[in-house]
Write an enzyme that holds these catalytic residues in place. Structure first.
Site, PDB file in Angstrom:
ATOM      1  N   LYS A 332       0.848  -1.189   0.000  1.00 43.04           N
ATOM      2  CA  LYS A 332       0.000   0.000   0.000  1.00 43.04           C
ATOM      3  C   LYS A 332       0.887   1.243   0.000  1.00 43.04           C
ATOM      4  CE  LYS A 332      -4.017   0.244   2.040  1.00 43.04           C
ATOM      5  NZ  LYS A 332      -5.138   0.238   3.022  1.00 43.04           N
ATOM      6  N   GLU A 419     -19.875  -6.577   9.145  1.00 43.96           N
ATOM      7  CA  GLU A 419     -20.908  -5.856   9.880  1.00 43.96           C
ATOM      8  C   GLU A 419     -21.991  -6.784  10.417  1.00 43.96           C
ATOM      9  OE1 GLU A 419     -18.892  -3.069   7.076  1.00 43.96           O
ATOM     10  OE2 GLU A 419     -19.818  -5.048   6.871  1.00 43.96           O
ATOM     11  N   ARG A 447     -25.726  -3.350   5.810  1.00 49.39           N
ATOM     12  CA  ARG A 447     -25.395  -4.736   5.505  1.00 49.39           C
ATOM     13  C   ARG A 447     -25.804  -5.687   6.626  1.00 49.39           C
ATOM     14  NH1 ARG A 447     -19.539  -4.491   2.531  1.00 49.39           N
ATOM     15  NH2 ARG A 447     -20.380  -6.341   1.557  1.00 49.39           N
TER      16      ARG A 447
END
Length: 681
Positions: A332, A419, A447
């Site tokens: 990253k 979630e 979700r």
């Protein structure tokens, strides 16, 4: 699996003057091109500057004709453009920088127009946007009316094959595309590019399970950005995985198995023994067994910044049939030292100085954000109440829980991008006497709707849901606006729904929620509050009671019933209208969307002939709908005219919060205009 931030809760991207893409910032490390004096060049004479490949190559088709050396040059140019642009617009910098070479390798081997690409989450698709005809508009990234921060078919029907914004959807969507291709008799390839953080979600494994069982021709590219999954990285593991999965080796293994089976039972046992031996051998060196158990052919891990190796592997994969997973290791923030050193901060970042990576400081507001106020208040409460447990779904920084994690590590849980699990996990804690606080962005809590209904509310468990980014969030756009929570929560039995008018009331509502013996949702906006005093003690509010903030015996024209972040703009609009036109308008802070303060609202409806409801939520089923239902059931709608102000029945695009609130009529001026229209009716 990684708990990397694969969601997009970005910092605000303030409006800045546009400038043309500059030369590569000093902090960008150039890609090595090899040493030595170019042939034919006189000693000491500087080389003639090369024309940028972004200006001279027909993209994306031209990527297929470039040498590895030119692809490296192009990667450097793309990386510089991303850094320069995001430094002005804000955005997801570290994920985009990490996949530049991966994107080029994919488009060198596959056809981005005819093959199908699904970029999971989509915040890793900046290089994809630049390569697919949007380079000239890239400076408008995440600007109002400009390019979205995520792939959108409406923006590029030819190259954005599936709309994304939330994580872990790519494998399921790509499998659907693969089945559609097969039903239509097509021969194109379908690829899902998914990050290791997104692989923490159950949906990804549901897709893997179905894809492996159906044995469709599907390619999954796992972008593992050095957060987890594999520690066994090296030449041997890469060699073994690639060479045990080449087409000729696959054919050889199949032929050997078929020949062994001709020997009857003994042959079957020998074939099974050979398969177990290969699996054990590969598992010792590679992490591929997990994916092979789903029925995928596994290749990797490979260096996601080695163009030559990736192109070789993808050419090989292109000839394979059936479900295949390619494990690619990336970094990253690759090529930009500040982002490499702090990938979490640069995952989603505001404006910054490209030379140093330091955040651009803007004059003005020094107030704490609602997120910060929530985090501090929860720590204060947790110091007194040992039963409080904080839960987040891969967003400790974004939800303000980093401090809680430091102070109460035993009572902090990051479940990853899960979630649904977060809510049911909280229900289990609550059932055993604890007070779980689940901090999730409003858009992501969608979700876990079934878990809220079935596991929390049906059992009336004391779970506190803290919905950060309630309302319009700004530059992340339609996929991230938290504008449906009042509607999807208020009709669930046992649920209490609160929305604070300011940061002080947020603290009180948190204390109120934790004192309540049942499920509570507290929704608050992105950004800073109004500067309310937060130095005093928190207090428990009377359940279902609002407050009249502006009133008087001579107020006879109208009343505003406002919820949450729209209370203060409503006050300003009412005061301006009185000063400008002498109109008398009362303002009521609802505080509770459920239960409503029925007594107060019915009394106001009896006093005022006209009522305006204001909310930063979808009109359908929201706070205004709740008021109308109350008046229809227990009041007298024939004696009062009600106008609702909220978000219309369409998805709101990206832009700053200020721009979007003005566009939807939810700022001070819009509320005043709605009042004037109501008063003239």
């Amino acid at each position: 699996m990684s708990k990397a931030l694969n969601k997009m809760g970005t910092a605000a991207a303030a409006e800045q003057p546009q400038k043309k893409p500059a030369a590569r910032p000093a902090a960008v490390r150039p890609v090595a091109q090899g040493g030595g004096q170019p042939a034919g060049q006189a000693p000491g004479r500087p080389a003639a500057p090369k024309k940028p490949l972004l200006d001279s190559v027909a993209l994306p088709q031209g990527v297929r004709d470039l040498s590895v050396e030119d692809l490296s040059r192009l990667a450097e140019e793309i990386r510089a453009l991303i850094i320069d642009t995001v430094s002005h617009t804000g955005g997801h910098l570290a994920p985009g920088l990490g996949v530049v070479e991966l994107t080029l390798a994919l488009y060198n081997v596959f056809d981005p127009q005819n093959d199908r690409f699904v970029w999971d989450v989509g915040h890793q698709a900046y290089a994809h946007k630049i390569l697919t005809g949007r380079r000239s508009r890239f400076a408008t990234l995440r600007r109002h009316g400009g390019l979205s921060g995520f792939p959108r078919p409406e923006e590029s029907p030819l190259y954005d094959h599936f709309g994304v914004g939330h994580s872990s959807t790519s494998i399921s969507a790509a499998l659907g595309m693969a089945v559609a291709r097969d039903l239509s008799g097509g021969r194109n390839k379908v690829l899902a590019v998914i990050g290791d953080g997104s692989m923490t979600a159950g949906l990804a494994y549901e897709g893997l399970n179905q894809a492996g069982g159906m044995e469709r021709d599907l390619i999954v590219v796992l972008n593992d950005n050095e957060m987890s999954i594999s520690k066994n990285v090296g030449a041997l593991s890469s060699f073994l995985s690639r060479n045990l999965s080449t087409p000729w080796m696959m054919r050889l293994k199949k032929d050997v198995e078929q020949r062994l089976r001709t020997f009857g039972r003994i042959g079957e046992e020998l074939a099974a023994l050979a398969r177990r031996g290969e699996d054990s051998f590969k598992h010792f060196f590679t992490p591929g067994t997990l994916f092979q158990s789903f029925g995928f052919n596994y290749l990797g891990p490979i260096d996601g910044h080695d163009l030559r190796e990736m192109i070789s592997v993808f050419e090989q994969v292109k000839e394979l049939s059936g479900p295949t997973l390619v494990h690619v290791l990336t970094k990253k923030g690759k090529g930009y030292e500040p982002a490499e050193s702090n990938p979490s901060y640069f995952h989603g970042v505001g404006c910054f100085e490209p030379e140093t990576g330091k955040a651009v400081k803007f004059a003005g507001c020094s107030l704490p954000s609602y997120t910060e106020v929530f985090g501090r208040a929860l720590c204060e409460l947790a110091a007194r109440e040992k039963r409080i447990v904080a839960i987040t779904a891969a967003m400790p920084e974004g939800t303000g829980l980093s401090r809680f994690a430091d102070e109460f590590p035993d009572r902090f849980v990051d479940v990853g991008i899960c979630e649904q699990h977060a809510v049911t996990f909280a229900a289990g804690l609550a059932k055993e006497g604890y007070r779980p606080v689940v901090a999730i962005y409003s858009t992501f809590l969608q979700r876990s709707y079934d878990q809220i209904v079935h596991d929390v509310c049906l059992q009336n468990l004391p779970v506190t849901l803290c919905l950060d980014r309630g309302g319009l969030v700004g530059e992340d756009g339609a996929t991230h606006h938290g504008v449906f929570d009042l509607s999807y929560l208020r009709h669930v039995p046992n649920m209490v729904v609160m929305a604070p008018k300011d940061e002080a009331e947020l603290r009180d509502m948190l204390a109120t929620a934790l004192a309540h013996e049942g499920p509570v949702a507290v929704r608050y906006p992105r950004g800073v509050g109004v500067g309310a005093d937060i130095s005093g003690p928190m207090r428990v509010l009377p359940l279902g009671k609002g407050e009249l903030l502006r009133d008087g015996e001579d107020f006879a024209d109208a009343c505003i019933l406002a919820a949450g972040s729209r209370v203060h703009p409503s006050l300003e609009a009412a005061e301006e209208l009185e000063q400008a036109a002498g109109k008398k308008v009362a303002v009521f802070n609802a505080r509770f969307v459920k239960p409503l303060d029925e007594e107060a609202i019915l009394a106001l409806a009896a006093r005022f002939p006209k009522i305006l409801t204001v909310e930063e939520n979808a009109l359908a089923g929201g706070f205004g709908s709740a008021v109308l239902e109350l008046l229809a059931d227990k009041g007298d709608l024939s004696s009062v005219r009600v106008k609702r102000l909220g978000l219309p029945d369409h998805f709101v695009e990206h832009g700053t919060q200020k721009e979007l609130r003005a566009e939807t009529g939810l700022d001070k001026n819009g509320i005043r205009a709605a009042l004037e229209e109501l008063l003239q009716a």
